[in-house]
Design a protein around this motif. Structure first.
Motif, short mmCIF file in Angstrom:
data_model
loop_
_atom_site.label_atom_id
_atom_site.label_comp_id
_atom_site.label_asym_id
_atom_site.label_seq_id
_atom_site.Cartn_x
_atom_site.Cartn_y
_atom_site.Cartn_z
N CYS A 1 35.41 42.12 50.00
CA CYS A 1 35.83 41.54 51.28
C CYS A 1 36.79 40.39 51.04
N ILE B 1 36.99 45.36 55.04
CA ILE B 1 35.55 45.31 55.29
C ILE B 1 35.15 43.85 55.46
N MET C 1 37.73 52.10 53.52
CA MET C 1 38.34 50.96 52.84
C MET C 1 39.84 51.08 52.55
#
Length: 456
Positions: free
Chosen positions: A210, A151, A146
């Motif tokens: 996200c 993501i 990350m």
């Protein structure tokens, strides 16, 4: 991410019609920008990135996907020896890849399919793996992937459509009820947004935020305006994302622009500016594919002498050069064929170019939103540039037609005097340089009204 049988092959087959379908979507509002002031690439460099599809935690996605594709399209997938493929792409390989990417400054997007091939939900359990193994894999993504990679969910299963009311696949097994094919046709924004929200919520439940989504195969290809708005609605609903983005298409050859498409723009002069950004890839998957085929290899991206290849073409145009690939092909059933190609491609890129800027997709999306949606006014007499920015941006870079004075950025009550850099290659936030009759300035663009003044 197959679409009869892969995204790359589909796009090659539909290149003549894809452009008109892309631009049939709604760009929305655009502000006035003084033509004499140019918004450059961030730090006046060329953004580069890698899109990794078909990745998830532990599950070797396409080993389990192929029999479902075969059930929906009898005869098409019979040649794949999927039973001999490993069930798992191990976390040791994820660590190895993350170490290499960090050491080389590589950034991009890494999919996490939330309910991979219906094997199991990542926020519940995956049969065949312990809860400790699953949690360790999720933690690995959060801690090691990350920081440098966005993501994305690649919808829910990457295979069968899930009934979001029951959490089970619809009973019909056909292209109409597979994520990769026909489901989106005729669906409303609300229906598609609900499906995306289901996927995003699973990742939220496991602590993976996200800012965008990736479409599996042909998902959304026959509902592009609805796809764009649904992405905005779902990302805003689940994660309160300021600038949602999505990856749906690529151009792996030709002169068609691969710059991001800033769409559905509204409310630029309000407290709630809105847009969604469609990120475009510029290569095919030449590292081994989703299905572990013989790859084209590094030369398709960039030749050993650095003189040709798709990445070279796009970088020389100054547009974001974004590689598209699949995690299953990078691992290549343990042979790591795609990974070896990647290492060579990145080595060649760094040996050939000195003006690349590795960025995550969310960073590229934010920059393009700021680039296209900031209102720019230039008072030539007083040498003042006024910026009305709906979105903040860390590395905003302008070229202004003046050779007089040192630029100073003023925002509300704060002001920052920029420092002079030796050359354009050294530009970073807080620095400026002069080239002939123009001044290049790189700075943190604040949301709202800012001014650039030139002090004697």
């Amino acid at each position: 991410m197959p679409f009869q049988p892969s995204r790359r092959r589909f796009l090659e087959a539909s290149a003549l019609t894809l452009g008109s379908r892309l631009f049939a979507q709604v760009p929305g509002d655009r502000p006035k920008q003084d033509a004499s002031v140019k918004v450059l690439n961030p730090r006046n460099r060329v953004p580069v990135s890698i899109i990794i599809d078909d990745s998830t935690c532990l599950v070797n996605l396409n080993k389990f996907a192929i029999p479902q594709f075969a059930a929906a399209n009898p005869g098409r997938y019979d040649h794949y020896p999927w039973k001999s493929w490993p069930d798992e792409i191990p976390d040791d390989f994820v660590r190895k890849f993350a170490d290499w990417a960090t050491e080389n400054g590589v950034k991009g997007k890494y999919s996490i399919v939330p309910y991979p091939a219906c094997v199991g939900r990542l926020d519940r359990q995956i049969p065949g793996w312990t809860q400790k193994e699953l949690q360790g894999s999720i933690d690995l993504v959060r801690e090691r992937i990350m920081p440098n990679w966005d993501i994305h969910p690649e919808m829910v299963t990457h295979t069968r459509i899930i009934d979001t009311k029951t959490g089970h696949p619809f009973p019909e097994i056909s292209p109409k009820f597979m994520e990769n094919w026909k489901w989106c046709g005729g669906r409303s924004v609300d229906e598609i947004a609900d499906y995306m929200s289901y996927a995003l919520t699973i990742l939220k439940n496991i602590g993976l935020p996200c800012e965008g989504v990736t479409t599996p195969g042909g998902f959304g290809s026959d509902a592009r305006p609805q796809l764009a708005q649904a992405t905005f609605e779902a990302c805003r609903d689940v994660f309160q994302t300021e600038i949602p983005h999505y990856f749906r298409d690529l151009y792996d050859k030709g002169e068609q622009s691969v710059a991001p498409l800033v769409q559905n723009v509204s409310g630029l002069d309000t407290d709630d500016p809105r847009c969604v950004v469609h990120i475009l890839g510029c290569t095919g998957d030449w590292t081994g594919g989703w299905d572990c085929v013989t790859p084209k290899g590094a030369d398709a991206f960039i030749t050993s002498d650095g003189k040709s290849g798709r990445m070279v073409e796009v970088i020389q145009r100054g547009e974001p050069a974004i590689i598209v690939c699949h995690w299953t092909g990078i691992y290549w059933n343990g042979l790591e064929i795609g990974f070896e190609i990647f290492r060579e491609v990145v080595k060649r890129l760094h040996a050939t170019f000195d003006h690349l800027h590795w960025m995550k997709l969310s960073e590229i999306a934010r920059y393009w939103a700021a680039k296209e949606l900031t209102r720019i006014e230039f008072d030539v007499t007083h040498q003042v540039v006024e910026l009305h920015a709906p979105f903040a941006c860390e590395e905003f870079t302008l070229s202004v037609p003046t050779a007089k004075g040192v630029p100073r950025i003023k925002h509300i009550e704060s002001q920052t005097k920029l420092q002079e850099a030796d050359s354009r290659l050294k530009l970073e936030p807080g620095l400026w340089c002069r080239e002939k009759d123009r001044t290049l300035a790189c700075f943190k663009l604040e949301k709202g009204v800012s001014m650039i003044e030139f002090m004697a």
